[in-house]
Design an enzyme around this catalytic site. Structure first.
Site, mmCIF file in Angstrom:
data_model
loop_
_atom_site.group_PDB
_atom_site.id
_atom_site.type_symbol
_atom_site.label_atom_id
_atom_site.label_comp_id
_atom_site.label_asym_id
_atom_site.label_seq_id
_atom_site.Cartn_x
_atom_site.Cartn_y
_atom_site.Cartn_z
ATOM 1 N N GLY A 51 -33.630 6.306 -0.417
ATOM 2 C CA GLY A 51 -34.433 7.420 0.058
ATOM 3 C C GLY A 51 -35.111 8.095 -1.119
ATOM 4 N N GLN A 56 -38.947 14.855 -5.678
ATOM 5 C CA GLN A 56 -38.470 13.935 -6.714
ATOM 6 C C GLN A 56 -39.612 13.221 -7.432
ATOM 7 O OE1 GLN A 56 -35.425 11.919 -4.001
ATOM 8 N NE2 GLN A 56 -34.424 11.854 -5.997
ATOM 9 N N CYS A 104 -28.171 9.303 -6.638
ATOM 10 C CA CYS A 104 -29.490 9.908 -6.489
ATOM 11 C C CYS A 104 -30.374 9.435 -7.626
ATOM 12 C CB CYS A 104 -29.334 11.433 -6.532
ATOM 13 S SG CYS A 104 -30.896 12.312 -6.340
ATOM 14 N N LEU A 105 -31.619 9.105 -7.320
ATOM 15 C CA LEU A 105 -32.529 8.626 -8.366
ATOM 16 C C LEU A 105 -32.810 9.704 -9.410
ATOM 17 C CD1 LEU A 105 -35.055 6.518 -6.260
ATOM 18 C CD2 LEU A 105 -33.105 5.712 -7.604
ATOM 19 N N HIS A 146 -28.854 14.151 2.639
ATOM 20 C CA HIS A 146 -29.099 14.115 1.192
ATOM 21 C C HIS A 146 -30.587 14.356 0.899
ATOM 22 C CE1 HIS A 146 -28.476 12.145 -2.936
ATOM 23 N NE2 HIS A 146 -29.785 12.261 -2.828
ATOM 24 N N GLU A 147 -31.455 13.647 1.610
ATOM 25 C CA GLU A 147 -32.897 13.752 1.321
ATOM 26 C C GLU A 147 -33.468 15.104 1.751
ATOM 27 O OE1 GLU A 147 -34.217 11.712 -0.626
ATOM 28 O OE2 GLU A 147 -32.614 10.241 -0.538
ATOM 29 N N HIS A 150 -33.013 17.806 -0.686
ATOM 30 C CA HIS A 150 -33.982 17.848 -1.794
ATOM 31 C C HIS A 150 -35.154 18.781 -1.472
ATOM 32 C CE1 HIS A 150 -32.554 14.999 -4.755
ATOM 33 N NE2 HIS A 150 -32.415 14.027 -3.873
HETATM 34 NI NI NI Z 1 -31.416 12.207 -4.178
#
Ligand code: NI
Length: 187
Positions: A51, A56, A104-105, A146-147, A150
């Site tokens: 995701g 991000q 997470c990226l 999670h997304e 953000h």
């Molecule tokens: Ni993340």
């Protein structure tokens, strides 16, 4: 299409509350929003994420892309078809929680055990601007929470209740990954 740079933890963009997307921009002539969506999909795939949220990639907008198929970073994760969520909002949280290991990226080298609602209902608009409602459970529910976090300036660390369950990926693989299925119901 273009690969986008991914913001790392510490960058203020990750802590901002993102703006609602104006749905009129989705079908506007210049197609900037559609190009951003395509670039986010390409970046998520290149980075091997499941995701990616617009903050991000330095765009403070309520826009998320998710997809999971044969993911190397999450090899046991179930399949999630490519989904684009615009202005998503969680309308219902189930009472039951599950704890699963998340990455997470924007915190690429870390894994943490995070409690999440096992069931949620999310309303969003697709990339054409049509409204969609999804009943999500299990891994999909975790990814969505999670997304969407953000978009409100939150990362998974903020949701952890036990920071002793935070590890670097290498150590996670070495000491924790084998027994994680015993401890957590979701990957
Ligand atoms: Ni993340």
């Amino acid at each position: 299409m273009a690969l986008l740079q991914v913001a790392k933890l510490g960058d203020p963009i990750l802590r901002q509350k993102a703006e609602l997307v104006d749905l009129e921009f989705l079908n506007s002539q210049d197609n900037k929003m559609q190009a951003l969506i395509d670039d986010m999909i390409e970046t998520m795939r290149e980075e091997d994420g499941v995701g990616l949220a617009a903050p991000q990639v330095f765009q403070s907008l309520r826009l998320v892309v998710i997809e999971c198929s044969l993911n190397e970073r999450y090899s046991e994760a179930p399949n999630i078809p490519l989904t684009i969520l615009i202005n998503p909002s969680i309308k219902y949280y189930g009472e039951d929680t599950v704890s699963g290991w998340e990455g997470c990226l924007s915190l690429k080298d870390l894994r943490g055990l995070v409690p999440r609602s096992s069931k949620i209902i999310v309303e969003y608009f697709d990339r054409k601007g049509d409204p969609v409602t999804v009943n999500a459970e299990g891994f999909l529910a975790v990814v969505l929470q999670h997304e969407i976090d953000h978009l409100d300036g939150k990362v998974f660390l903020d949701r952890m209740t036990d920071l002793s369950q935070l590890a670097y990926v290498e150590e996670f693989e070495k000491y924790i990954a084998d027994k994680k299925t015993l401890e957590a119901e979701s990957p």
